[in-house]
Design a protein around this motif. Structure first.
Motif, PDB file in Angstrom:
ATOM      1  N   MET A   1       0.819  -1.205   0.000  1.00  0.00           N
ATOM      2  CA  MET A   1       0.000   0.000   0.000  1.00  0.00           C
ATOM      3  C   MET A   1       0.856   1.260   0.000  1.00  0.00           C
ATOM      4  SD  MET A   1      -2.988  -1.191   2.625  1.00  0.00           S
ATOM      5  CE  MET A   1      -3.949   0.326   2.557  1.00  0.00           C
TER       6      MET A   1
ATOM      7  N   LEU B   1       3.048   2.014   2.404  1.00  0.00           N
ATOM      8  CA  LEU B   1       3.298   2.464   3.765  1.00  0.00           C
ATOM      9  C   LEU B   1       4.654   1.981   4.248  1.00  0.00           C
ATOM     10  CD1 LEU B   1      -0.012   1.909   5.775  1.00  0.00           C
ATOM     11  CD2 LEU B   1       1.166   4.052   5.302  1.00  0.00           C
ATOM     12  N   LEU B   2       5.338   2.864   4.989  1.00  0.00           N
ATOM     13  CA  LEU B   2       6.602   2.472   5.616  1.00  0.00           C
ATOM     14  C   LEU B   2       6.317   1.499   6.757  1.00  0.00           C
ATOM     15  CD1 LEU B   2       9.642   2.777   6.016  1.00  0.00           C
ATOM     16  CD2 LEU B   2       9.196   4.840   7.352  1.00  0.00           C
TER      17      LEU B   2
ATOM     18  N   ILE C   1       8.182   4.308  13.854  1.00  0.00           N
ATOM     19  CA  ILE C   1       7.291   3.176  13.577  1.00  0.00           C
ATOM     20  C   ILE C   1       7.649   1.974  14.437  1.00  0.00           C
ATOM     21  CG2 ILE C   1       6.730   1.468  11.809  1.00  0.00           C
ATOM     22  CD1 ILE C   1       6.773   3.956   9.875  1.00  0.00           C
TER      23      ILE C   1
ATOM     24  N   ALA D   1       6.280   2.640  17.663  1.00  0.00           N
ATOM     25  CA  ALA D   1       4.812   2.513  17.698  1.00  0.00           C
ATOM     26  C   ALA D   1       4.416   1.039  17.764  1.00  0.00           C
ATOM     27  CB  ALA D   1       4.189   3.178  16.472  1.00  0.00           C
TER      28      ALA D   1
ATOM     29  N   ASN E   1       2.197  -0.664  20.749  1.00  0.00           N
ATOM     30  CA  ASN E   1       1.035  -1.541  20.601  1.00  0.00           C
ATOM     31  C   ASN E   1       1.256  -2.860  21.337  1.00  0.00           C
ATOM     32  OD1 ASN E   1      -0.641   0.202  19.143  1.00  0.00           O
ATOM     33  ND2 ASN E   1       0.337  -0.343  17.203  1.00  0.00           N
TER      34      ASN E   1
ATOM     35  N   ASP F   1       1.231  12.933   7.323  1.00  0.00           N
ATOM     36  CA  ASP F   1       2.580  12.524   7.691  1.00  0.00           C
ATOM     37  C   ASP F   1       2.647  11.001   7.573  1.00  0.00           C
ATOM     38  OD1 ASP F   1       5.074  12.195   8.859  1.00  0.00           O
ATOM     39  OD2 ASP F   1       4.187  12.029  10.859  1.00  0.00           O
ATOM     40  N   PRO F   2       3.526  10.489   6.703  1.00  0.00           N
ATOM     41  CA  PRO F   2       3.532   9.038   6.440  1.00  0.00           C
ATOM     42  C   PRO F   2       3.807   8.207   7.688  1.00  0.00           C
ATOM     43  CG  PRO F   2       5.441  10.100   5.415  1.00  0.00           C
ATOM     44  CD  PRO F   2       4.543  11.184   5.911  1.00  0.00           C
ATOM     45  N   ILE F   3       4.526   8.792   8.611  1.00  0.00           N
ATOM     46  CA  ILE F   3       4.845   8.049   9.828  1.00  0.00           C
ATOM     47  C   ILE F   3       3.594   7.939  10.706  1.00  0.00           C
ATOM     48  CG2 ILE F   3       6.404   7.947  11.795  1.00  0.00           C
ATOM     49  CD1 ILE F   3       7.708   7.895   8.894  1.00  0.00           C
TER      50      ILE F   3
ATOM     51  N   LEU G   1       0.707   8.022   9.708  1.00  0.00           N
ATOM     52  CA  LEU G   1      -0.195   7.129   8.994  1.00  0.00           C
ATOM     53  C   LEU G   1      -0.004   5.682   9.451  1.00  0.00           C
ATOM     54  CD1 LEU G   1      -2.256   7.046   6.674  1.00  0.00           C
ATOM     55  CD2 LEU G   1      -0.356   6.753   5.099  1.00  0.00           C
ATOM     56  N   SER G   2       1.250   5.233   9.485  1.00  0.00           N
ATOM     57  CA  SER G   2       1.515   3.859   9.943  1.00  0.00           C
ATOM     58  C   SER G   2       1.081   3.672  11.390  1.00  0.00           C
ATOM     59  CB  SER G   2       3.009   3.535   9.831  1.00  0.00           C
ATOM     60  OG  SER G   2       3.404   3.518   8.486  1.00  0.00           O
ATOM     61  N   VAL G   3       1.316   4.713  12.174  1.00  0.00           N
ATOM     62  CA  VAL G   3       0.968   4.625  13.596  1.00  0.00           C
ATOM     63  C   VAL G   3      -0.555   4.520  13.771  1.00  0.00           C
ATOM     64  CG1 VAL G   3       1.041   5.862  15.786  1.00  0.00           C
ATOM     65  CG2 VAL G   3       3.062   5.827  14.307  1.00  0.00           C
TER      66      VAL G   3
ATOM     67  N   ARG H   1      -2.740   3.435  11.668  1.00  0.00           N
ATOM     68  CA  ARG H   1      -3.220   2.120  11.226  1.00  0.00           C
ATOM     69  C   ARG H   1      -3.022   1.080  12.333  1.00  0.00           C
ATOM     70  NH1 ARG H   1      -1.395  -1.320   5.941  1.00  0.00           N
ATOM     71  NH2 ARG H   1       0.475  -1.718   7.152  1.00  0.00           N
ATOM     72  N   GLY H   2      -1.864   1.121  12.982  1.00  0.00           N
ATOM     73  CA  GLY H   2      -1.595   0.178  14.081  1.00  0.00           C
ATOM     74  C   GLY H   2      -2.574   0.356  15.231  1.00  0.00           C
TER      75      GLY H   2
ATOM     76  N   GLN I   1     -11.945  -3.369   9.468  1.00  0.00           N
ATOM     77  CA  GLN I   1     -12.731  -4.589   9.530  1.00  0.00           C
ATOM     78  C   GLN I   1     -11.882  -5.606  10.262  1.00  0.00           C
ATOM     79  OE1 GLN I   1     -14.024  -5.900   5.642  1.00  0.00           O
ATOM     80  NE2 GLN I   1     -13.744  -8.039   6.131  1.00  0.00           N
TER      81      GLN I   1
ATOM     82  N   LEU J   1      -5.889   5.920   4.370  1.00  0.00           N
ATOM     83  CA  LEU J   1      -5.912   4.459   4.474  1.00  0.00           C
ATOM     84  C   LEU J   1      -7.004   3.868   3.585  1.00  0.00           C
ATOM     85  CD1 LEU J   1      -5.318   4.035   8.321  1.00  0.00           C
ATOM     86  CD2 LEU J   1      -3.734   3.386   6.489  1.00  0.00           C
TER      87      LEU J   1
ATOM     88  N   MET K   1      -5.759   4.076   0.065  1.00  0.00           N
ATOM     89  CA  MET K   1      -4.698   3.113  -0.221  1.00  0.00           C
ATOM     90  C   MET K   1      -5.263   1.712  -0.430  1.00  0.00           C
ATOM     91  SD  MET K   1      -1.943   4.562   2.481  1.00  0.00           S
ATOM     92  CE  MET K   1      -0.406   3.936   1.962  1.00  0.00           C
ATOM     93  N   ALA K   2      -6.262   1.362   0.379  1.00  0.00           N
ATOM     94  CA  ALA K   2      -6.895   0.050   0.198  1.00  0.00           C
ATOM     95  C   ALA K   2      -7.547  -0.024  -1.183  1.00  0.00           C
ATOM     96  CB  ALA K   2      -7.932  -0.185   1.292  1.00  0.00           C
TER      97      ALA K   2
ATOM     98  N   GLN L   1      -4.943  -0.644  -3.708  1.00  0.00           N
ATOM     99  CA  GLN L   1      -4.456  -2.013  -3.624  1.00  0.00           C
ATOM    100  C   GLN L   1      -5.387  -2.968  -4.382  1.00  0.00           C
ATOM    101  OE1 GLN L   1      -4.507  -3.554   0.359  1.00  0.00           O
ATOM    102  NE2 GLN L   1      -2.706  -4.842   0.015  1.00  0.00           N
TER     103      GLN L   1
ATOM    104  N   PRO M   1      -4.381  -8.709   6.225  1.00  0.00           N
ATOM    105  CA  PRO M   1      -5.015  -7.595   6.925  1.00  0.00           C
ATOM    106  C   PRO M   1      -4.058  -6.395   6.990  1.00  0.00           C
ATOM    107  CG  PRO M   1      -4.300  -9.325   8.469  1.00  0.00           C
ATOM    108  CD  PRO M   1      -4.038  -9.827   7.081  1.00  0.00           C
TER     109      PRO M   1
END
Lengths: 696, 596
Positions: free
Chosen positions: A346, A348-349, A427, A430, A434, B13-15, B17-19, B21-22, B64, B224, B227-228, B231, B310
């Motif tokens: 996607m 993403l890093l 990351i 992060a 989690n 901010d791409p970082i 973004l990852s955070v 999502r987590g 989901q 997000l 991006m899905a 994909q 996922p």
């Protein structure tokens, strides 16, 4: 007789750590390469190193130790590589497949993955033999044991060369006689075979869990037996005064015989010692709520202890096998110094869980690694010293680290190398946060009520950032961080878990009496065991817990209770403890609903004297320990700040260092971000605290 | 499907973004865990027949879970219906319950709670939890009524209703609902569990906003979703343009309307995909599927092709449009069609039709079909505690998984509509919770579909009531037509691969292949058998050693080795194979298969 030392030997994936503590509080750390093919070889090599360093023969060291303690990965490795012994299972006819049906579930994360394989069976279907017998849910016998069926199974096992057998029947936990009788027949027919009975090993409700636990135990028992015999006899030969103590996944020590009978307790022994170490290093500060973080090359292990009691897992899947017996909850993530940064489908890093390991290792090791790792990012950001890790024995190549991050991440993402490197660290932090949530929030705890203890070589570079992300204000970072698990083992007590099952609704006096009776019974057994190990009554401590739920619920929550007599007067305390715990975990309680008890557990500790504490005297002031400056990055914009670098080794007690700063110890590098201040305590740990707003 | 334009003005901010999502994944995980641990009904806490999801304010599904696939596709339309119904009347502290299929739900026993999450007075998210209750009222315990001719004869229908209004529980409404349900204590406990999980989700989402700020979080979530979408579009773009058709037969499991064909036409044009379903008119039997539920069936067929890891969100489906056919058909039912069985039947056949169409498009990627669900509900009086019991027995629907292009199917991992998300429950916990004796829970010889890669084994569940009469209701299908293989897999032995129910009363034994309601007495037994998964590839290409190993483990019989795999074992003790005869037989079979 006076003893000078205590020796801890912790086998890890790459290195086996040796800690030797003496009476003056001096603790020495040695490392030898692990030798998974012959685990005792690493022990011999390590002792050779120690004897060289001290200039005395290994016999002198060992015979001068009050205790030698071993954390081993022998069981773990056998389970990972599926190289346990050839195992048979005798079970209730009709239930031969519970082990393979695995409750009909495929693990989350692989829902649509067409290539994710089923778990390897430790006992293939043709060696899982059902015998006719049946006990019902009230403990009554519906069908007696068919002994001819047991004999037929034994004949098959003999013909197939089976070395070890688990026997596990439905509801044996309420009526163990069938399993015992089947065991007698097996011992008589196959005297050389190792035997595990489900109802003895794990006397708790849940047939699948009990059977699976018994099978894992049986599978490992012959391997553990050979190992323990080899180590015991080696140490006896060196004149050890006491039998070697082994470290168990429940966070305590055991003698060799217990490790052989209950091999399943050996499987996650190493990281399970972190809580003991964490509590030990926090004691001088009076902290009782401790999260330990252990970051090595490939993985990141988290444990939690609150008010002296450590999170325990029961009935979990470990390496895809269901294990019932209590193990210290060690949340393991694929996040270490070698974790690789990459860009996913996607765009993403991501960082990890893949790791460059030690071969080829991070790009900065200059051993051919081309992919950017966390260590590369730490180097680019100025946290690590290019002169090298491990006291300069491993120089680092900053240009290679820079290039790996630039070509794989920074250029594709259109950002500077510094920003990409900082992003990797953000990351990976992060991901760790989690993971920390799994031991805190998921268990109903607020992380802000805890202090962090750093262990492992790589943690110290991340720890202030992690603390900030969790809202934690206090960090304890021992100088010995990289060998802290081995240190935890030598500061642990002997620990045995005793269990019983009693599905009882807490609404009548008979139930209270039964619970009290069961506690008394299992504790008598445990005390006898510890006395057999040589403990006197004054050195034996008991802790109790109950697995409880509301009637109709199926999953229990474990609640610790005191060692008071359970009766109509005290039962209110038990119920209230459960309601409170339920609310903590799930946001609500049902005070009007009936509570029931399912499982009963007593943990018995044989107390072992702790090694003497490290004591740092007057040393250099920070000003005189200053080695120089590096340009380091502490913000997402990638801006570099001139940062002082200190040599930690000569620093004296009460030295205070304000962030931004880097403190270089021999086996770890501590990054103090802006807004944090470190003070070296006389006990050998840095106390790192967040500055109050406006203080700077 | 509605497509919402994302706002792209805020720089992401791409970082972060990852955070973000987590955090979304962790939040959903915490909700699921809370639900599992607190629920009363074995259908939740042992079987994991529940799902949790997060929506934004629009509402689009932003995360989901990896729970039951069949729930999650249907949550998308259901959430939109609920939000629309209360549009302009959604307040902080509200909580909405809903189960009705005509209001976007799947089947009415899956009851759903929706909690709007407010931040600084503004609606930001919805936390949503849905679970299969053990009972939902109506004339037959556990909701499945093969005799129902209308939805009114199945259950209590709950359109969107507020059970909390601005923070205060509406006790009268909750009482009204619970009064209509059997085993009230369990249902009430499960309501608490569902609501608790919604709160757990809310707590985590608010903490995320607090920490990262509304503007940045909103932008990340929009990104997000985008991006899905990208994909899935790139995956679809890799499929050659064209129209591909798949058809699957749904057997008549006792309604008398005969076998039913469900067809799927998949049209790929560039990076979009249109799926058109056609099915015959609805029938007065509990296998009609309303549109919400059919969404799930189509999405699952798509995921059997896409096989994405996922996390998942609604962006995946933006490039997919679906036409379920005219209202009033099996896959696009209209009131008053009865429907309770729809999450398995006809859903699994609908999924098969979609996956078969994709198999034509990309033959090397698509796995075989999984065993379909045919299972049991049980109910009666528990003399041990003098109380009523009722439940679906999830252990009875655990079928074999389909083989894939790379490996044998998993044993005991189905049914298809759940894809391994269920669990069957421990035998001791089931016997503790219900007055039953489970005599057998095992894999079944010769049940996995033959193929170069064998389908997974189905399961047999044999039960006897402990001390009082027990009512049982059977549902589903797959008792005549086996799971469909892929890439040329064909089985010769059919009867061992399909499901059925065997009843033994004294000397009398009887096999049932249709859906029935009956009562059995203590001393008598029923065995419910669930089908194996389909195979992949020509069974004559399966290595002889693998066939022999399966025989050694009694997963394949000696007859099965010969009939299904052309492997001739001459000695049952040593499992010696006559290589020459085997090669000859395999050559003949190959020729015959090729001629077909």
């Amino acid at each position: 007789m006076r003893s000078d030392y205590r020796l801890g030997i912790d086998a890890g994936g790459t290195f086996t750590d040796f800690v030797l503590a003496d009476r003056t509080g001096q603790v020495r750390l040695f490392k030898a390469l692990s030798t998974p093919q012959d685990p005792t070889q690493a022990i011999r090599n390590g002792l050779a190193l120690i004897s060289e360093e001290l200039g005395v023969p290994a016999e002198r060291v060992v015979s001068n130790c009050d205790l030698c303690i071993n954390g081993t990965t022998v069981g773990l490795n056998a389970l990972i590589t599926h190289k346990g012994a050839k195992t048979g299972l005798i079970c209730t006819a009709g239930h031969e497949d519970s082990l393979e049906i695995r409750l009909g579930h495929k693990e989350d994360g692989f829902r649509y993955d067409a290539d994710y394989p089923p778990a390897t069976m430790l006992v293939p279907r043709y060696l899982r033999r059902g015998v006719r017998e049946r006990v019902l849910s009230d403990g009554s016998v519906r069908e007696p044991l068919n002994e001819a069926d047991v004999r037929a199974a034994c004949e098959l096992f003999r013909a197939e060369g089976v070395e070890t057998v688990a026997i596990s029947f439905v509801w044996s936990v309420l009526h163990p006689e069938h399993e015992r009788r089947a065991g007698e027949i097996l011992r008589e027919m196959l005297p050389g075979v190792v035997l595990t009975l489900g109802s003895e090993l794990y006397p708790q409700v849940r047939e699948y869990t009990r059977t699976s636990t018994a099978v894992v135990n049986a599978y490992l028992a012959p391997i553990m037996k050979r190992y323990v015999e080899a180590v015991d006899s080696y140490f006896r030969g060196l004149g050890a005064r006491q039998p070697v103590r082994y470290f168990q996944s429940n966070g305590g020590l055991a003698v060799g015989q217990a490790m052989t009978d209950r091999s399943v307790y050996a499987i996650n022994s190493g990281p399970a010692s972190a809580p003991a170490a964490g509590q030990y290093v926090c004691e001088p500060f009076g902290y009782r709520n401790v999260i330990t973080l252990d970051m090595g090359g490939t993985s990141f292990d988290i444990t939690l202890t609150r008010d002296g009691s450590t999170n325990i897992n029961k009935n979990i899947d470990f390496l895809r096998y269901r294990i019932g017996v209590p193990m210290i909850q060690v949340e393991t993530l694929g996040a270490g110094g070698g974790s690789i940064g990459w860009i996913d489908d996607m765009g993403l890093l991501q960082v990890g869980p893949q790791s460059a390991g030690s071969d080829p290792g991070p790009a900065c090791y200059g051993q051919g690694g081309k992919l950017p790792t966390v260590s590369d990012a730490n180097l680019v950001l100025g946290y690590l010293n290019a002169d090298g890790l491990v006291g300069g024995r491993l120089p680092l190549d900053a240009a290679k680290a820079h290039q790996a991050i630039k070509s794989n991440l920074a250029d594709p993402l259109g950002m500077s190398v510094e920003r990409a490197a900082y992003g990797m660290i953000t990351i990976v932090n992060a991901n760790m946060v989690n993971g920390i949530r799994r031991v805190t929030v998921e268990r109903g705890y607020d992380p802000r009520d805890f202090v962090l203890v750093g262990a492992g070589g790589a943690t110290a570079a991340h720890i202030t950032a992690l603390a900030a992300a969790m809202g934690i204000d206090t960090i304890v970072l021992p100088k010995l961080a990289s060998g802290l698990c081995a240190f935890g083992q030598i500061s642990s007590d002997v620990k045995y878990n005793y269990m019983a099952t009693a599905p009882l609704r807490l609404d009548n006096d008979a139930a209270y009496a039964r619970i009290d009776e069961l506690f008394t019974q299992i504790e008598a057994e445990g005390i006898a065991h510890l006395k057999g190990d040589g403990f006197k009554a004054g050195h034996i401590v008991t802790k109790r817990s109950l697995d409880m739920r509301y009637v109709g619920q199926v999953h229990e929550c474990t609640v610790e209770i005191g060692t008071f007599r359970v009766d109509a007067r005290s039962i209110g305390k038990v119920r209230d403890a459960f309601h409170a715990r339920h609310r903590e975990l799930y946001t609500y309680a049902e005070p009007a609903s009936t509570v029931e008890v399912v499982n009963i557990e007593s943990t018995l500790y044989g107390l072992v004297d702790k090694p003497a504490r490290m004591s740092i005297g007057k040393g250099l002031s920070p000003r005189r320990a200053l080695k120089g400056h590096r340009e380091a990055v502490f913000s997402a914009d990638g801006r570099r700040i001139r940062t002082p670098i200190y040599d930690g080794t000569p620093l004296g007690a009460d030295a205070v260092i304000r962030g931004p700063a880097v403190i270089e110890e021999v086996t770890t590098t501590i990054v103090i971000e802006p807004g944090w201040t470190a003070r070296l305590d006389a006990s050998g740990s840095y106390l790192i605290t967040r500055d109050r707003k406006g203080a700077r | 499907m509605a497509r919402t334009q994302s706002r792209k003005t805020v720089e992401v901010d791409p970082i972060t973004l990852s955070v973000v999502r987590g955090i979304l994944e962790t939040t959903q995980r915490e909700m699921t865990l809370s639900l599992e641990k607190t629920a009363r009904s074995s259908v939740f806490n042992l079987a994991h027949d529940y799902s949790t999801a997060l929506f934004n304010h629009r509402p689009e599904m932003i995360l989901q879970g990896q729970d039951i696939p069949i729930h999650l596709g249907s949550l998308i339309p259901a959430m939109k219906v609920v939000a629309k119904y209360f549009e302009g009347d959604i307040h902080e502290g509200d909580l909405i319950i809903h189960n009705d299929p005509a209001w976007g739900g799947s089947h009415a026993i899956d009851t759903c709670f929706y909690k709007p999450v407010f931040w600084k007075g503004k609606l930001k998210y919805w936390t949503v939890c849905k679970g299969h209750l053990t009972d939902v009222g109506g004339p037959v315990p556990a909701g499945y009524n093969p005799n129902a001719r209308e939805i009114y004869a199945e259950c209590l229908r709950i359109p969107p209703v507020k059970v909390w209004d601005r923070g205060s529980p509406r006790k009268d409404v909750l009482n009204f609902i619970l009064t209509n349900m059997r085993a009230r204590r369990d249902q009430e406990g499960d309501f608490n569990a569902l609501i608790g999980a919604c709160q757990v989700g809310e707590r985590a989402l608010l903490a995320m906003l607090e920490k990262y700020g509304e503007v940045q979080v909103d932008a990340c979530i929009d990104r997000l979703l985008d991006m899905a979408e990208r994909q899935m579009r790139s995956l679809i773009a890799s499929v050659p343009d064209g129209t591909y058709e798949g058809a699957a037969i749904l057997e008549d499991a006792g309604h008398g309307y005969g076998d039913i064909e469900i067809r799927a036409k998949v049209t790929i044009a560039g990076d979009s995909c249109h799926i058109a379903i056609s099915s015959p008119p609805q029938i007065p039997y509990f296998i009609n599927s309303y549109e919400g539920n059919s969404h799930s069936g189509v999405y699952l067929g798509l995921m059997m092709f896409a096989q994405l890891p996922p996390p998942y969100n609604e962006g995946l489906y933006r490039c997919v449009s679906v036409d379920f056919g005219p209202k009033g058909t099996i896959c696009n039912a209209a009131e008053p069609a009865p429907h309770m069985n729809c999450t398995t039947t006809p859903m699994e056949t609908l999924t098969d039709a979609v996956r078969l169409a994709f198999e034509k498009a990309v033959p090397s990627k698509v796995s075989a079909s999984w065993g379909h669900a045919n299972g049991l509900n049980i109910a009666g009086w528990d003399k041990r505690h003098d109380e009523e019991y009722v439940t679906m027995v999830l252990a009875t629907i655990i079928s074999g998984a389909g083989a894939t292009p790379s490996q044998d199917g998993w044993h005991a991992c189905g049914p298809e509509c759940c894809f391994g998300a269920l669990t069957s429950g421990d035998v001791e916990l089931l016997e503790y919770s219900y007055p039953i004796i489970i005599h057998r829970y095992s894999l079944m010889t010769d049940s996995g579909g033959a193929g170069k890669f064998r389908g997974g084994s189905g399961t047999a569940w044999e039960v006897e009531p402990l001390n009082a009469d027990m009512t049982f209701i059977t549902f589903g299908e797959g008792r005549r037509i086996p799971a469909v293989g892929a890439a040329g897999a064909v089985s010769t032995l059919i009867d061992t691969k399909v499901g059925r129910l065997e009843l033994v009363e004294g000397d009398h034994a009887e096999t049932f292949r249709e859906n029935i309601i009956k009562v059995i007495r203590p001393g008598n037994r029923i065995t419910n058998m669930n089908p194996g998964g389909g195979g992949y590839g020509n069974p004559m290409d399966r290595a002889v050693e693998k066939v022999v190993w399966d025989v050694k483990n009694n997963l394949v019989s000696i007859d099965g080795a010969r009939e299904d795999y052309g492997v001739i074992i001459t000695d049952p003790a040593t499992l010696h194979v006559d290589i020459k005869a085997t090669e000859e037989l395999r050559a003949r079979r190959r020729a015959a298969l090729a001629a077909n």
